[in-house]
Design a protein around this motif. Sequence first.
Motif, short mmCIF file in Angstrom:
data_model
loop_
_atom_site.label_atom_id
_atom_site.label_comp_id
_atom_site.label_asym_id
_atom_site.label_seq_id
_atom_site.Cartn_x
_atom_site.Cartn_y
_atom_site.Cartn_z
N GLY A 30 17.39 11.30 -3.67
CA GLY A 30 18.37 11.61 -4.71
C GLY A 30 17.69 12.05 -5.98
N SER A 31 16.55 12.73 -5.82
CA SER A 31 15.80 13.20 -6.97
C SER A 31 15.28 14.60 -6.70
CB SER A 31 14.62 12.26 -7.25
OG SER A 31 13.70 12.84 -8.15
N LEU A 32 15.30 15.45 -7.71
CA LEU A 32 14.78 16.81 -7.57
C LEU A 32 13.31 16.80 -7.18
CD1 LEU A 32 16.37 18.53 -10.70
CD2 LEU A 32 16.97 18.95 -8.31
N SER A 33 12.59 15.75 -7.58
CA SER A 33 11.15 15.70 -7.32
C SER A 33 10.82 15.12 -5.95
CB SER A 33 10.44 14.89 -8.41
OG SER A 33 10.83 13.53 -8.34
N GLY A 34 11.82 14.71 -5.19
CA GLY A 34 11.58 14.14 -3.87
C GLY A 34 12.13 12.74 -3.78
N PHE A 35 11.30 11.76 -3.43
CA PHE A 35 11.75 10.37 -3.35
C PHE A 35 12.07 9.85 -4.76
CE2 PHE A 35 9.03 10.43 0.58
CZ PHE A 35 10.08 10.27 1.48
N THR A 36 12.85 8.78 -4.80
CA THR A 36 13.29 8.24 -6.09
C THR A 36 12.26 7.31 -6.72
OG1 THR A 36 14.30 6.32 -5.03
CG2 THR A 36 15.68 8.27 -5.31
N TRP A 37 11.26 6.86 -5.98
CA TRP A 37 10.27 5.88 -6.44
C TRP A 37 10.86 4.48 -6.61
CZ3 TRP A 37 5.34 7.84 -6.72
CH2 TRP A 37 5.22 9.23 -6.85
N ALA A 38 12.12 4.30 -6.26
CA ALA A 38 12.76 3.00 -6.42
C ALA A 38 12.73 2.24 -5.10
CB ALA A 38 14.21 3.18 -6.88
N PRO A 39 12.59 0.91 -5.15
CA PRO A 39 12.52 0.13 -3.91
C PRO A 39 13.90 -0.08 -3.29
CG PRO A 39 12.42 -1.33 -5.80
CD PRO A 39 12.44 0.07 -6.35
N VAL A 40 13.93 -0.14 -1.99
CA VAL A 40 15.17 -0.48 -1.28
C VAL A 40 14.94 -1.62 -0.29
CG1 VAL A 40 16.20 1.81 -1.51
CG2 VAL A 40 14.75 1.33 0.46
N PHE A 41 13.70 -2.12 -0.22
CA PHE A 41 13.37 -3.15 0.75
C PHE A 41 12.87 -4.42 0.06
CE2 PHE A 41 12.29 0.98 2.73
CZ PHE A 41 13.29 1.00 3.70
N GLU A 93 4.30 -7.06 -9.72
CA GLU A 93 5.28 -6.20 -10.38
C GLU A 93 6.57 -6.17 -9.57
OE1 GLU A 93 4.51 -1.93 -12.02
OE2 GLU A 93 5.38 -1.69 -10.02
N CYS A 94 7.67 -6.53 -10.19
CA CYS A 94 8.99 -6.42 -9.56
C CYS A 94 9.60 -5.09 -9.98
CB CYS A 94 9.89 -7.58 -9.99
SG CYS A 94 11.55 -7.46 -9.29
N ARG A 95 9.73 -4.18 -9.00
CA ARG A 95 10.16 -2.81 -9.28
C ARG A 95 11.67 -2.63 -9.18
NH1 ARG A 95 6.61 0.97 -9.62
NH2 ARG A 95 7.95 2.58 -8.69
N ALA A 96 12.39 -3.64 -8.71
CA ALA A 96 13.84 -3.49 -8.55
C ALA A 96 14.59 -3.71 -9.85
CB ALA A 96 14.35 -4.47 -7.49
N ALA A 97 13.93 -4.25 -10.87
CA ALA A 97 14.61 -4.57 -12.12
C ALA A 97 14.87 -3.32 -12.95
CB ALA A 97 13.75 -5.54 -12.94
N ASP A 98 15.99 -3.31 -13.65
CA ASP A 98 16.27 -2.24 -14.60
C ASP A 98 16.68 -2.84 -15.94
OD1 ASP A 98 19.26 -2.48 -14.82
OD2 ASP A 98 19.27 -1.77 -12.75
#
Length: 463
Positions: free
Chosen positions: A319-330, A352-357
């Motif tokens: 869902g990104s013009l640059s390819g993958f979103t870099w966001a975790p789904v697992f 590092e917890c990458r799911a946080a916004d």
Amino acid sequence: MDITLTTKRQPLPYGDQPVDVSTVRSELAGAGVRYAAISFVDMHGKPKAKVVPLGHLDGAASGSELFTGAALDGVPQEVNDDEVAAVPDLARGIAVPWQQDITWFPSDLWLNGATFEACSRQILKRSQARAAELGFVCNVGIETEFFILRDGENGPEPVEESDSLAKPCYDLRTLLRSFPVVDELVTAMNALGWGVYSFDHEDGNGQFEIDFAYTDALGMADRLTFFKLMLGEITRRHGVYGSFMPKPFANQTGSGAHMNMSLADGEGTNLFEEPADPRGCGLSTLGYQFIAGVLRHARSISAVIAPTVNSYKRLVKSGSLSGFTWAPVFAAYGDNNRTNMLRIPMGGGRVECRAADAAMNPYLATALVLAAGLEGIREDLDPGLPNTDNLYLLSETELSARGISSLPRNLLEAMEAFQEDSLCQEVMGPQMHAAFVQEKLREWEEYHAHISQWERDRYLKFF
């Protein structure tokens, strides 16, 4: 018979202040400060406050400033309840860079002379106290990703027309063209002693990141709360606006607030560091136990670290013009691999917890992640071997064989996990837990009932 009416109760004693009030007042007066903002956050992490003249700081420090909790989200009170008092933490005041005669004081909520159970800041303090019982101090660094935008004819757009590359990450040209805003932010942060060490253009058009030094968990939650306020005010002064919305654009990467966490002993030694780590990540056994605890509760934690319906539009593979979103789904961990929820950055020594916004309330989010990590330590859990390959490319069969589950796909799934997890109620306390469930389920129901333009375009004339 004479009856004396009072419009405000006398201040109650609210514990010992960490520093002398008169000393703080004198130092602030010497710096030209005239007012103090006595501030706390609601459930959403939005700062609320009363501003008092500096001469009234003594009263404020003893709990004179009262607030009607029923008027706010996540301060669970009825209209007939006594007001809560905001008691400033005088040792952690932050000078307001764009209004230099005001100092902002993060504050704790009290009720009738005792700490208010549902105070976000107190909830984090309770998790810190559990860590201290085990001999640990929790340190946190949060990476701030955000968009700087203006309103265009067709909706929000980057401030610079030239900011239109399909892969704009680290682009110097567009960073320099937005430099007046970013520079003012960085200058203010450094003046506050936050130790900015880098900033850049991120992967979305109009998206930036500023990275600054870690500090103790409570201090970082205070700083992120203030940073969000500061971004809004500084961008407004430039005729634009800043946004921490997790996913403003469907075809661009979203904004995270990656939480980098470690535990130290009382002398400041990082207990997550282990150069001789046999798993090759530079992390100690204690760090792996911490990871295992967080992964055990990953789905319920998601409700707090990714707390909006929009958050889950960021947590997707593509869902990104640059390819993958870099966001975790697992719900998985790995080394420097960015496709995991938990990542051990190069060099190790932290998780590092990458799911946080940044839509999260940082006090609640940090409290819950810390509590889950401590559970992993107490129970000597093991997360298994790190995932070092691109999890986006694995099939469902391959993921299942590794025991890797997905993070919630939407806020409803996250809230269902949150409601079922006893750790969440223990950390939040019954009042905040119930209020959070009520507020977030209402948010989901309002979103679910909304008819979007996408639906009209797809279905209105199709059927």
